[in-house]
Design a protein around this motif. Structure first.
Motif, PDB file in Angstrom:
ATOM      1  N   LEU A 217       0.795  -1.240   0.000  1.00 14.97           N
ATOM      2  CA  LEU A 217       0.000   0.000   0.000  1.00 14.97           C
ATOM      3  C   LEU A 217       0.821   1.280   0.000  1.00 14.97           C
ATOM      4  N   SER A 219       3.068   2.899  -1.834  1.00 17.02           N
ATOM      5  CA  SER A 219       3.194   3.843  -2.959  1.00 17.02           C
ATOM      6  C   SER A 219       1.862   4.546  -3.242  1.00 17.02           C
ATOM      7  N   GLN A 220       0.764   3.801  -3.085  1.00 18.82           N
ATOM      8  CA  GLN A 220      -0.563   4.363  -3.381  1.00 18.82           C
ATOM      9  C   GLN A 220      -1.052   5.306  -2.281  1.00 18.82           C
ATOM     10  N   TYR A 221      -0.670   5.000  -1.029  1.00 27.23           N
ATOM     11  CA  TYR A 221      -1.136   5.805   0.113  1.00 27.23           C
ATOM     12  C   TYR A 221       0.057   6.256   0.950  1.00 27.23           C
ATOM     13  N   LYS A 333      -8.134  -0.589   1.927  1.00 28.79           N
ATOM     14  CA  LYS A 333      -8.356   0.514   0.963  1.00 28.79           C
ATOM     15  C   LYS A 333      -9.765   1.092   1.141  1.00 28.79           C
TER      16      LYS A 333
END
Length: 368
Positions: A217, A219-221, A333
């Motif tokens: 998670l 890189s996305q958050y 997510k």
């Protein structure tokens, strides 16, 4: 009524807490409460709340414990409790032998509580050999029924563990002072979406799963941060080091914070945005799951054991298939955006647990 509870020690843990809670309820209800253990840091609280503590070394899983049979028999004969309530295997065996030496018409009634999914053997079977066997969840009822056929189903009584809604009130927020101190101690937590994994540092609690989750998670958050709330026993120091090395090698050093053993677990559960329950074995109850939901923090956990029972009643959307990493990923997510609301928890109260236990004591005595 005069009730004598037996457990190994009075330091910390669910068995210990349950013993104190029942002792307090007995005293409040006008009964006499005795607790036999090897002592520990909770003795002072137990005595302050009106129970009598009797110290006996009934905590060691060794043959030397057999020397305690006679002293235990003496205590039982001296205090003449109406009911002896055993909560652990060594005390249960010692009680078994102690009662054998007391004439049948003078023996107290015997009740046990099965707090764990014990290994299936002769040693553990002693916990199911009482007049009434309390199971702390439906999962434990099922476990006893499957593995201990000698225990009649009508002797098993399911009494859920409970928590106090006053202690874990819905919508609870830590004080500004607590938050300021926490940001001072752990500045990396400020302005982050916090995912909390509570529990002791052992291989059982699912820390590897958490590390994997954070890796997927990050890189996305970028504002996602994990907090591990729980201490490591000196014997687990090597495992803790192994985890720190894994975190370092995956470049997650600034994404996961270990805050160690804490007595302010309520604050951490309320302060976090999501709490995870990732134990790689079923839990018999799942008290921390209940405490988090009670203050209003969503919990995501594997669909098994006591945790699944609590979630299915209180927050079914937090249930995910056991060991399904992609379901876990999607569930987290789904909780980041938008945040999920939790309704106040109306079951699993401490009062219900105490009332049902005291009712069971009365029921057993009414058969005389």
């Amino acid at each position: 009524m005069k009730i004598m509870q037996l457990l190994p020690e009075l330091n910390s843990g669910g068995v210990e807490r349950g013993t104190l809670e029942i002792a307090r309820a007995l005293v409040a209800d006008g009964h006499e409460s005795l607790v036999v253990s090897n002592g520990g840091r909770l003795v002072a609280q137990l005595e302050a709340e009106g129970s009598q503590h009797l110290t006996l070394a009934i905590h060691k899983k060794s043959l030397s414990s057999l020397w305690q049979i006679r002293p235990l028999r003496k205590l039982i004969e001296q205090h003449q409790p109406d009911i002896v309530h055993v909560r652990s295997r060594v005390p249960a065996w010692l009680t078994h032998f102690a009662l054998k030496g007391i004439p049948a018409h003078k023996r107290p009634h015997l009740i046990s509580t099965v707090h764990g999914f014990y290994s299936t053997n002769r040693y553990s079977a002693i916990m199911t050999q009482a007049e009434k066997v309390i199971a702390v969840s439906d999962s434990v009822v099922q476990y006893i029924t499957e593995h201990y056929q000698n225990c009649p189903p009508e002797d098993i009584v399911r009494i859920y563990r409970g928590i106090s809604p006053q202690e874990f009130p819905h919508g609870y927020q830590p004080s500004a002072q607590w938050i300021n101190q926490t940001f001072k101690d752990f500045p990396q937590l400020e302005n982050k979406f916090l995912v909390c994994l509570p529990g002791r540092i052992t291989r059982l609690k699912g820390h590897e799963t958490l590390i994997e989750l954070m890796q997927q998670l990050q890189s996305q958050y970028p504002n996602l941060h994990a907090v591990v709330v729980g201490g490591a026993d000196p014997k687990k120091a090597a495992y803790l080091q192994e985890m720190q090395d894994t975190i370092q090698s995956k470049g997650l050093r600034d994404k996961i914070t270990f805050v160690g053993h804490r007595s302010d677990i309520r604050e951490w559960l309320a302060f976090s945005d999501v709490v995870l329950s990732l134990s790689n074995q079923a839990e018999t109850f799942g008290r921390t799951t209940l405490e988090a939901l009670s203050v209003g923090t969503p919990v995501i956990g594997w669909n098994r054991g006591g945790v699944a029972e609590i979630l299915s009643h209180v927050y079914p959307q937090g249930l995910i298939e056991v060991d399904d990493q992609s379901a876990l990923l999607n569930a987290v997510k789904h909780h980041i955006d938008p945040p999920q609301e939790i309704k106040p928890v109306t079951m699993f109260s401490l009062k219900e647990m105490c009332d049902q236990t005291i009712d069971l004591y009365k029921q057993v005595l009414s058969l005389d």
